[in-house]
Design a protein around this motif. Structure first.
Motif, mmCIF file in Angstrom:
data_model
loop_
_atom_site.group_PDB
_atom_site.id
_atom_site.type_symbol
_atom_site.label_atom_id
_atom_site.label_comp_id
_atom_site.label_asym_id
_atom_site.label_seq_id
_atom_site.Cartn_x
_atom_site.Cartn_y
_atom_site.Cartn_z
ATOM 1 N N UNK A 145 6.764 -0.884 -35.504
ATOM 2 C CA UNK A 145 6.824 -2.056 -34.616
ATOM 3 C C UNK A 145 5.435 -2.681 -34.425
ATOM 4 N N UNK A 146 4.428 -1.829 -34.264
ATOM 5 C CA UNK A 146 3.073 -2.350 -34.048
ATOM 6 C C UNK A 146 2.449 -2.848 -35.348
ATOM 7 N N UNK A 147 2.627 -2.073 -36.426
ATOM 8 C CA UNK A 147 2.027 -2.463 -37.702
ATOM 9 C C UNK A 147 2.630 -3.754 -38.224
ATOM 10 N N UNK A 148 3.935 -3.870 -38.115
ATOM 11 C CA UNK A 148 4.649 -5.044 -38.621
ATOM 12 C C UNK A 148 4.920 -6.023 -37.481
ATOM 13 N N UNK A 149 4.030 -6.048 -36.493
ATOM 14 C CA UNK A 149 4.227 -6.919 -35.335
ATOM 15 C C UNK A 149 3.345 -8.148 -35.396
ATOM 16 N N UNK A 150 2.504 -8.338 -34.387
ATOM 17 C CA UNK A 150 1.595 -9.485 -34.369
ATOM 18 C C UNK A 150 0.317 -9.126 -35.121
ATOM 19 N N UNK A 151 -0.518 -10.133 -35.365
ATOM 20 C CA UNK A 151 -1.787 -9.877 -36.053
ATOM 21 C C UNK A 151 -2.623 -8.894 -35.227
ATOM 22 N N UNK A 152 -2.592 -9.053 -33.907
ATOM 23 C CA UNK A 152 -3.369 -8.185 -33.022
ATOM 24 C C UNK A 152 -2.840 -6.745 -33.048
ATOM 25 N N UNK A 153 -1.522 -6.575 -32.954
ATOM 26 C CA UNK A 153 -0.974 -5.204 -32.945
ATOM 27 C C UNK A 153 -1.189 -4.539 -34.307
ATOM 28 N N UNK A 154 -1.101 -5.328 -35.382
ATOM 29 C CA UNK A 154 -1.342 -4.809 -36.737
ATOM 30 C C UNK A 154 -2.789 -4.313 -36.851
ATOM 31 N N UNK A 155 -3.721 -5.149 -36.386
ATOM 32 C CA UNK A 155 -5.139 -4.787 -36.465
ATOM 33 C C UNK A 155 -5.412 -3.496 -35.685
ATOM 34 N N UNK A 156 -4.867 -3.407 -34.492
ATOM 35 C CA UNK A 156 -5.138 -2.234 -33.666
ATOM 36 C C UNK A 156 -4.502 -0.962 -34.232
#
Lengths: 250, 175
Positions: A145-156
């Protein structure tokens, strides 16, 4: 053999207790109510595993110590947990990365340990295995969910994976203690779990559009009692009651 | 009936009868988190042994390793057996064979459903553990349900929602 068995069980107990303590720190701070309850539930599973393992370690040691003394009355250098479980919670992505790396290892580990010639370890493993399956599912879903989410969640999420990666090498270390017990049919050879662990991670990270780090240099020391800077702070909070009121019981 | 009267009554019985009585009394202790189920329904109560002098030994097994209800079970079993006239109670925790939701009786599953908790779906297989559950809403029976969270109000439950009748509900996880 008794010394090796005590050390081995203690390492497993310390892993469970310290990760349980770290996850418990999220209680009241998680991003959503469901997740607050979820992380506390996972913490509870680890504390339960730690209790069973500490009790058994105390029995093997045979010096009259009990589960509480092993958990609350040992100093920093006496703890044998791997460095991964003591790493600070960081942001939510770091907590999830820690959960992913650890549960992807522990699920096949407990599965194998159910075949241990040691009846108590086998019984503890049979319960822990089912709990670990939920932990891995939970961590995998969040990673995706985080990796394939927003650019910010992917980066983090990617930063968290990269940050904690050097602490994963310790999961596969097999010193004389482990080798002796593997030969006796008691312990699991962690080297045999590496391919499966990498396959699990590759599958989850690919779906999460994240990159598996290159092998690289790995941290070590936890199994011999050399811990990271934040560990003393964790212990001071976990052991506060026994340090303030030595020998106190409920 | 006075406690002293109970003591005379129970401890005067043959040991086999005392064991039967102890099993019945201990088995009636409710789960503090799911009060419609007793420890006998759950399969948490494994064995009871009785010796001369009203000495009882009880074997219980945890559902989840870290289940906080175990401490309450232990206290409640001891209290119930002492109240029933036994003189001393010892409780052992046994880990093997590991408890599984497959041990829940059909009656226990129906009690759960009537209480508003969806009983574990199917066998505690690896498929079920990895999320292929199909869970019926305990209120309207619809299979149009979705998981809200892997973890619910207690370690043994997950949080679900019914898309047909909009009821949020706890699901007793396969384990």
């Amino acid at each position: 053999m008794t010394d090796a068995l005590f050390t081995y069980v203690l390492r497993l107990a310390d892993d469970a207790a310290i990760l349980g303590q770290r996850l418990g720190e999220w209680c009241g701070h998680a991003p959503t109510l469901e997740e607050d309850i979820g992380l506390a539930n996972v913490a509870l599973d680890h504390v339960g595993q730690a209790r069973a393992l500490y009790s058994y370690a105390a029995e093997v040691e045979g010096k009259g110590r009990d589960e509480d003394q092993l958990c609350f009355l040992r100093v920093e250098r006496a703890f044998r947990n791997c460095l991964l479980v003591e790493q600070p919670n960081g942001d939510f992505a770091q907590t999830i990365a820690r959960q992913l790396f650890f549960s992807a290892f522990m699920l096949p580990f407990w599965e194998k340990l159910t075949g241990s010639s040691d009846a108590t370890l086998s019984a503890i493993a049979a319960k822990a295995e089912k709990e670990a399956a939920y932990h891995l599912r939970h961590a995998s879903e969040w990673t995706i969910r985080l990796g394939d989410g927003t650019a910010e969640s992917h980066r983090r999420m990617q930063e968290a994976i990269d940050l904690l990666w050097p602490y994963t090498g310790e999961l596969f270390e097999a010193d004389d203690t482990v080798s002796e017990l593997v030969a006796a049919g008691i312990a699991v050879d962690p080297q045999g779990l590496r391919a499966g662990w990498l396959a699990t991670l590759s599958r989850v990270l690919e779906e999460a559009t994240l990159t598996l780090p290159a092998q690289g240099w790995m941290q070590t020391g936890g199994r011999d009692g050399r811990h990271s800077e934040s560990f003393g702070h964790l212990l001071s909070e976990m052991q506060y009651m026994q340090r303030a009121y030595p020998g106190h019981t409920w | 009936m006075s406690a002293a009267g109970d003591t005379d009554t129970v401890q005067a019985l043959p040991l086999g009868e005392q064991r039967r009585r102890a099993l019945e009394v201990a088995g009636r202790v409710p789960d503090p988190e799911v009060p419609v189920l007793t420890i006998a329904d759950l399969g948490v109560l494994r064995d009871v042994r009785v010796q001369e002098g009203g000495v009882v030994e009880v074997d219980i097994t945890p559902t989840y390793t870290g289940c906080p209800a175990m401490a309450v079970f232990t206290m409640d079993i001891e209290t119930a057996l002492l109240a029933a006239g036994f003189s001393s109670v010892r409780i052992n925790t046994v880990l093997s064979p590991a408890w599984t939701t497959d041990w829940l009786s059909a009656e226990a599953r129906e009690k759960l459903r009537a209480y508003g908790i969806a009983p574990p779906a199917g066998k505690a297989s690896r498929r079920a553990l990895f999320g292929d559950d199909q869970v019926a809403c305990p209120r309207c029976g619809s299979l149009e349900t979705e998981k809200v969270s892997e973890f619910g109000s207690t370690a043994c439950k997950a949080l679900w929602r019914c898309r047909a009748c909009a009821e949020p509900f706890d699901y007793f996880k396969c384990h």
